[in-house]
Each structure stands twice: as C-alpha cells, then as structure tokens.
Design an enzyme around this catalytic site. Structure first.
Site, PDB file in Angstrom:
ATOM      1  N   ARG A  55       7.968   3.951  -4.909  1.00 20.49           N
ATOM      2  CA  ARG A  55       8.143   3.048  -3.755  1.00 20.49           C
ATOM      3  C   ARG A  55       7.138   1.892  -3.842  1.00 20.49           C
ATOM      4  O   ARG A  55       7.473   0.750  -3.498  1.00 20.49           O
ATOM      5  CB  ARG A  55       7.949   3.823  -2.441  1.00 20.49           C
ATOM      6  N   LYS A  89       6.400  -1.872   2.011  1.00 18.66           N
ATOM      7  CA  LYS A  89       5.219  -1.242   2.615  1.00 18.66           C
ATOM      8  C   LYS A  89       4.053  -2.212   2.454  1.00 18.66           C
ATOM      9  O   LYS A  89       3.198  -2.081   1.580  1.00 18.66           O
ATOM     10  CB  LYS A  89       4.940   0.130   1.982  1.00 18.66           C
ATOM     11  N   GLU A  99      12.891   2.597  13.644  1.00 22.19           N
ATOM     12  CA  GLU A  99      11.925   3.650  13.305  1.00 22.19           C
ATOM     13  C   GLU A  99      10.836   3.614  14.359  1.00 22.19           C
ATOM     14  O   GLU A  99      11.077   3.117  15.467  1.00 22.19           O
ATOM     15  CB  GLU A  99      11.389   3.426  11.889  1.00 22.19           C
ATOM     16  N   HIS A 129      -0.804 -21.208   0.442  1.00 21.87           N
ATOM     17  CA  HIS A 129       0.305 -20.262   0.602  1.00 21.87           C
ATOM     18  C   HIS A 129       1.006 -19.968  -0.723  1.00 21.87           C
ATOM     19  O   HIS A 129       1.462 -18.863  -0.960  1.00 21.87           O
ATOM     20  CB  HIS A 129       1.364 -20.807   1.581  1.00 21.87           C
ATOM     21  N   TYR A 134       0.830  -1.211   0.000  1.00 20.20           N
ATOM     22  CA  TYR A 134       0.000   0.000   0.000  1.00 20.20           C
ATOM     23  C   TYR A 134       0.857   1.250   0.000  1.00 20.20           C
ATOM     24  O   TYR A 134       2.079   1.186   0.158  1.00 20.20           O
ATOM     25  CB  TYR A 134      -0.962  -0.012   1.194  1.00 20.20           C
ATOM     26  N   LEU A 161      11.185   1.402   6.893  1.00 19.52           N
ATOM     27  CA  LEU A 161      10.550   1.828   5.653  1.00 19.52           C
ATOM     28  C   LEU A 161      11.251   3.104   5.200  1.00 19.52           C
ATOM     29  O   LEU A 161      11.447   4.020   6.008  1.00 19.52           O
ATOM     30  CB  LEU A 161       9.065   2.121   5.888  1.00 19.52           C
TER      31      LEU A 161
END
Ligand SMILES: Cc1ncc(COP(=O)(O)O)c(C=O)c1O
Length: 289
Positions: A53, A148, A180, A103, A34, A204
């Site tokens: 990204r 992300k 982070e 999976h 996302y 990220l």
C-alpha cells in the site's frame, strides 16, 4: 534513560538525535506518505500488504520508492530488534528537502525516510465487550483519501469532533453515503449481512478492512461491498470500526443514540473471534516472516 531507537535515512539512532530540515516538503507541504504496521510479540501483521500500500501511495504522489518491499521488511525487522513486544511501527517517507519552497515537485530530490516504533495498546476488554461511542460528520476531506498521505489536517479536524463529544471516532458521510471514520474503516450489519463501502478514492483501503473481508469469506460470514447510505448506517443492527490498532471494535452509540441493542452484536462477536484466532496463528510464525 536513553531515547528510543528510530530509523532515519538508513541509520538507527536515538530519536532525540534525529533532526529534519525545515525545508523538508513533509514539513512545508505535508508532501509525504506513511504506514502504521501492528506487531504482535515481535511479529508484524501483514507487513508486506502495508508496504504494497505504501508503494501505491507513492505511485499516486509520483514519489520514487527508495526501497523494495523486501528491503522495507528488513529495515522493519532491524528496528524491531530494539522494540520487543506488541508494537505499532510508523513509517514515513517525504519528498525530501529542496533548496527553496516551491509547489513544483523538484526533480532528483532524495526522499526523507523515518521509522519509529511505539508500544501498541489494543482496545481494552471493556471497549470490546461494551463497544464505543461515535459521532458523525460530513466528510469534508479531499478526494484522494485512498492515498495514505501525511497531509492529515482533514482527518485531525474530523477526529477532534469526536474528542469534543467524548467519543472514540467520527463516522463520515459524503453526499449521503458512508465513507469511513477519521482513522478507521467502518462496516455495518443489517439483517445478518455485513456491508462495507467500496474501495475507491473516497476511503483508505485499510489493511484491516481487507483482512476482515477475507476472514468473513473464510468464516462464512455474509459480506457485501457496496455503497451504504447514511439512513442504513443510522438504522444498522451493528456498526464496527476497523484499523491496525483498533482491530475490530463495536460501535454501540451513534450521535448519542444506541446502535441495535446497545451492545456489540453477534456478528461482531464472531468477527472479533475470527480476528483473534488469526492473530494467534500469526504469533506461531517466525519473526518478520
Ligand atoms: C482514514 C483511515 N481509514 C482507515 C484506516 C484503517 O487502515 P488500516 O486497517 O490499514 O490500519 C486508517 C488507519 O489509520 C485511516 O487513517
């Protein structure tokens, strides 16, 4: 009142008319990626960088991108026609809905594309002037934090630690080093120098983190990208959070103890001013440029 307009697999629809298969791998496995793009008065900030990204995240999870960056920019512009003002555009692409749960990544599946836009509230004047409280935790997430991904349970549980403490964010340490926060990047300032953890698989690569670094370069703010120890964070003169919706925000208490003088510091105030100037220039550019 009609529901807000969202984008679903090529169509603009009221959000309450969108339905997704329970077999969608986004629902079953969190198998998706996302983006969140801040929009100021109709003008997206660094949209191209966000879509680049998104491409990197998709490459990492071996998901073919259904759109080029230019197509994504066009779709964003179309959605924004229904959402004036300051907005946060959310874009999610999952691997799609196969016939059964397995999976193994199925071949030839059509990805599910969803975009919505919500009014964006940037930090209050009070938060900018007085800073916010943060707590700390061990970074218990996986080793692909540069993706992300919509698999955000680690980040959700990390954020909840600060919720329980009445704080804004949870700052994370892995093996004694700063990574982070649950949904922000973190900078510290020591003796006038801004320190930023390296862009590797453990954080990220925030679009704001990147922007702060260019603004520092252009504004002659000294900044080094290197590993930052937990001890350095705990004795920092200043700590900042950065993200698309938080912009840059000073942290004035860490685990209940004051950071520096207990007020956002001079280097923060300089960076905050540079960021606001950058936004002001952006607003003069044409929509979706
Ligand atoms: C884990 C994490 N780190 C950093 C960021 C900041 O990224 P950006 O500046 O692109 O919003 C986010 C944003 O949501 C995030 O979720």
């Amino acid at each position: 009142m009609t529901a807000p307009i969202a984008h679903f697999n090529g169509k603009l629809l009221p959000i309450d008319q969108i339905s997704i298969s329970p077999l969608d791998r986004g629902f079953i496995f969190g198998d998706g990626v996302y983006e969140v793009i801040p929009v100021y008065n109709g003008v997206p900030l660094r949209a191209r960088e966000h879509f680049e990204r998104l491409q990197r995240s998709m490459d990492e999870i071996q998901l073919a991108n259904p759109h080029t960056v230019d197509e994504w920019m066009k779709l964003t512009g179309e959605l924004l026609r229904h959402h004036p003002g300051d907005q946060a555009v959310y874009i999610q692409v999952t691997r799609g809905a196969p016939q059964k749960r397995d999976h193994v990544i199925p071949k030839g599946l059509t990805p599910t594309v969803f975009m919505m836009s919500n009014p964006m509230a940037t930090p209050s004047r009070e938060a900018v002037e007085n800073g916010v409280a943060c707590v700390t935790s061990r970074d218990f997430r996986w080793e692909k934090c540069h993706v992300k991904s919509t698999s955000l349970l680690g980040n959700v549980l990390a954020r909840q630690i600060s919720v329980a403490a009445g704080a804004t964010e949870t700052i994370l340490f892995r093996d004694g080093f700063l990574t982070e926060a649950s949904s922000s990047n973190v900078f510290i300032v020591k003796n006038g120098v801004v320190l930023a953890p390296p862009r590797d698989n453990l954080i990220l690569m925030g679009i704001t983190y990147d922007l702060v670094q260019s603004l520092a370069r252009e504004g002659s703010v000294r900044l080094e990208v290197r590993q930052v120890t937990e001890a350095e964070v705990r004795s920092a003169d200043e700590i900042w959070l950065s993200s698309s919706t938080k912009e840059v925000l000073g942290v004035t208490t860490l685990d209940g103890k004051p950071v520096g003088g207990g007020k956002p510091g001079p280097v923060f105030r300089r960076m905050h001013a540079l960021y606001q100037e950058y936004k002001a220039k952006l607003a003069k550019r044409p929509v979706a440029a």
